[in-house]
Scaffold this motif. Structure first.
Motif, mmCIF file in Angstrom:
data_model
loop_
_atom_site.group_PDB
_atom_site.id
_atom_site.type_symbol
_atom_site.label_atom_id
_atom_site.label_comp_id
_atom_site.label_asym_id
_atom_site.label_seq_id
_atom_site.Cartn_x
_atom_site.Cartn_y
_atom_site.Cartn_z
ATOM 1 N N GLU A 40 -2.440 9.183 2.577
ATOM 2 C CA GLU A 40 -1.357 8.278 2.147
ATOM 3 C C GLU A 40 -1.543 7.914 0.684
ATOM 4 N N CYS A 41 -2.300 8.739 -0.026
ATOM 5 C CA CYS A 41 -2.660 8.505 -1.432
ATOM 6 C C CYS A 41 -3.682 7.393 -1.610
ATOM 7 N N VAL A 42 -4.221 6.855 -0.520
ATOM 8 C CA VAL A 42 -5.292 5.851 -0.623
ATOM 9 C C VAL A 42 -6.467 6.465 -1.394
ATOM 10 N N GLY A 43 -7.005 5.704 -2.325
ATOM 11 C CA GLY A 43 -8.072 6.185 -3.187
ATOM 12 C C GLY A 43 -7.564 6.641 -4.539
ATOM 13 N N HIS A 44 -6.259 6.950 -4.604
ATOM 14 C CA HIS A 44 -5.668 7.430 -5.861
ATOM 15 C C HIS A 44 -4.551 6.513 -6.366
ATOM 16 N N LYS A 66 -2.372 8.154 13.487
ATOM 17 C CA LYS A 66 -2.549 6.747 13.164
ATOM 18 C C LYS A 66 -3.950 6.491 12.613
ATOM 19 N N GLU A 67 -4.006 5.930 11.399
ATOM 20 C CA GLU A 67 -5.289 5.633 10.762
ATOM 21 C C GLU A 67 -5.181 4.304 10.026
ATOM 22 N N SER A 68 -6.294 3.580 10.023
ATOM 23 C CA SER A 68 -6.331 2.318 9.278
ATOM 24 C C SER A 68 -6.588 2.627 7.808
ATOM 25 N N LYS A 69 -6.383 1.627 6.958
ATOM 26 C CA LYS A 69 -6.681 1.786 5.526
ATOM 27 C C LYS A 69 -8.150 2.166 5.325
ATOM 28 N N GLU A 70 -9.034 1.574 6.155
ATOM 29 C CA GLU A 70 -10.462 1.881 6.036
ATOM 30 C C GLU A 70 -10.729 3.346 6.374
ATOM 31 N N GLU A 71 -10.053 3.846 7.419
ATOM 32 C CA GLU A 71 -10.234 5.256 7.794
ATOM 33 C C GLU A 71 -9.690 6.178 6.715
ATOM 34 N N LYS A 75 -11.690 8.932 4.587
ATOM 35 C CA LYS A 75 -11.225 10.318 4.440
ATOM 36 C C LYS A 75 -11.197 10.712 2.962
ATOM 37 N N TYR A 76 -10.717 9.793 2.134
ATOM 38 C CA TYR A 76 -10.691 10.029 0.681
ATOM 39 C C TYR A 76 -12.107 10.275 0.155
#
Ligand code: SF4
Ligand code: SF4
Length: 83
Positions: A40-44, A66-71, A75-76
């Motif tokens: 979901e572009c988390v980390g970037h 389904k994944e949490s922000k932490e997951e 992954k990032y």
């Protein structure tokens, strides 16, 4: 939750270079997102970049992944070799 590309995709090629995780590729008929690479572009970025640029708005969240922000952050970290 990874994102997915629906069959409304017009193969405009705009989203592929925007993905920081190289999760988007040309499939048999339309572009596809690899849920193992999409964070979901988390980390970037704060927002999913592919959704921002798609001219036909055909990149919803994938309800089957389904994944949490932490997951997503974990992954990032793994994808980027920081874990
Ligand atoms: S949300 Fe971000 S990481 Fe996922 S496919 Fe779109 S651009 Fe790539
Ligand atoms: S930006 Fe949208 S229409 Fe263009 S290739 Fe990507 S998913 Fe398909």
């Amino acid at each position: 939750m990874a994102l997915m590309i629906t069959d409304e995709c017009i193969n405009c090629d705009v989203c592929e270079p925007e993905c920081p995780n190289s999760a988007i590729s040309q499939g048999a008929e339309i572009y596809e997102i690899d849920p193992n690479l999409c964070t979901e572009c988390v980390g970037h970025y704060d927002e999913p970049q592919c959704q921002q640029v798609c001219p036909v708005d055909c990149i919803p969240f994938n309800p089957d992944v389904k994944e949490s922000k932490e997951e997503l952050m974990q992954k990032y970290m793994i994808i980027s070799g920081k874990a």
